[in-house]
Write a protein that holds these residues in place. Sequence first.
Motif, PDB file in Angstrom:
ATOM      1  N   ILE A 289      69.222  17.555  64.434  1.00  0.00           N
ATOM      2  CA  ILE A 289      68.445  18.119  65.499  1.00  0.00           C
ATOM      3  C   ILE A 289      69.869  16.707  66.341  1.00  0.00           C
ATOM      4  CG2 ILE A 289      66.806  16.380  65.901  1.00  0.00           C
ATOM      5  CD1 ILE A 289      67.743  20.308  66.797  1.00  0.00           C
ATOM      6  N   ILE A 317      64.889  26.032  74.732  1.00  0.00           N
ATOM      7  CA  ILE A 317      64.699  26.744  73.333  1.00  0.00           C
ATOM      8  C   ILE A 317      64.192  27.779  72.795  1.00  0.00           C
ATOM      9  CG2 ILE A 317      64.475  26.128  70.844  1.00  0.00           C
ATOM     10  CD1 ILE A 317      65.427  23.069  71.796  1.00  0.00           C
ATOM     11  N   ILE A 320      64.121  27.209  66.081  1.00  0.00           N
ATOM     12  CA  ILE A 320      64.453  26.144  65.405  1.00  0.00           C
ATOM     13  C   ILE A 320      64.003  25.655  64.002  1.00  0.00           C
ATOM     14  CG2 ILE A 320      64.936  23.167  65.116  1.00  0.00           C
ATOM     15  CD1 ILE A 320      63.848  22.830  68.159  1.00  0.00           C
ATOM     16  N   VAL A 386      59.756  25.419  65.999  1.00  0.00           N
ATOM     17  CA  VAL A 386      60.459  24.856  64.305  1.00  0.00           C
ATOM     18  C   VAL A 386      59.944  25.150  63.364  1.00  0.00           C
ATOM     19  CG1 VAL A 386      61.673  22.688  62.859  1.00  0.00           C
ATOM     20  CG2 VAL A 386      60.647  22.448  65.344  1.00  0.00           C
ATOM     21  N   VAL A 406      70.768  23.391  60.570  1.00  0.00           N
ATOM     22  CA  VAL A 406      70.193  23.438  61.279  1.00  0.00           C
ATOM     23  C   VAL A 406      70.176  24.450  62.332  1.00  0.00           C
ATOM     24  CG1 VAL A 406      68.155  21.696  63.224  1.00  0.00           C
ATOM     25  CG2 VAL A 406      68.717  21.002  60.918  1.00  0.00           C
ATOM     26  N   LYS A 407      69.587  24.583  62.976  1.00  0.00           N
ATOM     27  CA  LYS A 407      69.631  25.997  64.246  1.00  0.00           C
ATOM     28  C   LYS A 407      69.000  26.450  65.096  1.00  0.00           C
ATOM     29  CE  LYS A 407      71.455  30.559  63.798  1.00  0.00           C
ATOM     30  NZ  LYS A 407      70.807  32.601  63.507  1.00  0.00           N
ATOM     31  N   VAL A 408      69.783  26.036  66.361  1.00  0.00           N
ATOM     32  CA  VAL A 408      68.892  26.101  67.560  1.00  0.00           C
ATOM     33  C   VAL A 408      69.654  27.666  68.243  1.00  0.00           C
ATOM     34  CG1 VAL A 408      67.900  24.710  69.866  1.00  0.00           C
ATOM     35  CG2 VAL A 408      68.519  24.393  67.621  1.00  0.00           C
TER      36      VAL A 408
END
Length: 471
Positions: A289, A317, A320, A386, A406-408
Amino acid sequence: MRRLAEFIHDIAWDQLPERVRETAALRVLDLVSVAAGAAKDPLVEAAKEALGTVSGCRMEMPPVAQPGFVSVWGDTRKYPLATAAMLNAMLAHTLELDDVHTASKTHGSASLIPAAWSCAEYLGKSGKDFLLAVVCGYETVNRVGMAFGVSAHRNRGWHATATCGVFGCAAACAKLLDLSVDQIVSALGMAGTQSSGVWAFLGDGSNCKILHPARAAADGIEAAFLAKAGMTGPEHIFDAKDGGLLYAMSDGGDVSKLSQGLGEVYEILNMDMKPYPCCRSAHCAIDGILEIREQMEARMGLKIRNMSEAEILADQIQAIGIDTYLVGYKQCAVSDGCLHPKTILDAKFSTPYSVAAAFLCGTVGMEQFEPEVVFDPVVQKLLEKVTVHPADRFTEQYPKHWGCHVKVTMQDGTVYEAEVEDPSGSVARPLSREQAMKKAEEFLSVVCPGRETETIEELLNLESRNMLPSI
């Protein structure tokens, strides 16, 4: 196990490679400093009173104390040998900054260094004797953990730091006591028959985790002293058909790993040094992150200067998502405490919290585990976005790699991604010496303000000391 006992008995300081000697001092510096940083922790202070009562320690006793009483880091009072080792082990594990051996999933230093320190002080041993015992402890606890098999042992609910740590403590103290091979075998066997510690505390957020290395330290010391007194322990503690630990606490394990590479491969060289004061299984997601945070800054041509500016981005966002290995998922993303942290300990074992705090603060240090940050509505709001999932590809790579993806996803559909194969502080991505010294200095300042540099030098030069320094 006899081959391991023979190694412990035969190894001499002059036989150790120079890198192993230097690493032993660095490992001690790291552990003692993070323990010192917890010196005023309320739970450990309460434990001192409780253990002082049951051990017969006179709490008003002056530093000169009576024979047989030894020191606790950051405390001017003296305590009985096993009690002092327990308290130092509690301190060592309190901040969640003790090193980790990934191939065994053990934080062995949290028990073996306190056990060896207290025993060496009690016996009047030199710094060189102490460091050699520490090496024996590391080589033992790490190999025991590998013999169990990381995933199988953990997935049965066992806490390897405790179950394996007691062996490292027994090994270190057996070396300091100059036990024979047969006596070392017995000490390890008695350590094994006391091996315990489970992850049940995660279910309701109870705070007894620090008891695990504490009991390992005390039990390991006692096993070594009892072996010296003539009590015998089972040589086949690992592979006995009836009661062998590899069958009782794992899926059969691999007993050959107890002696594999002894004297050639030093597992003390394969230690991760933790940069963040939380569960190691959350570190890869923190790294991920933070990398994405930098990607956002580059894409948008801005620099996030404070939490208020980060909050503006956090509101944009949508989600996550984190894919990681099964053990990391079970440990830091399943219980209610992980998903909805209500205590500091909950937060330290929560990947969602660690990710949210890292994004909003730009770092994860001691400050991020203060109540005002943990319970900040902004942090709590972001952590709800998350989600963590176990992924076969990371599970298959574990424990060689403790990685994640990790994908946002932003509200406007923009996607940021980062993949971490090994977290910062790992053998593959070690902290610099400057970072290591800065970490030590920060936490030693709690017990020796103004003497941090001097204390660091004392700990790095234990090899030349006739006795251990006062911390």
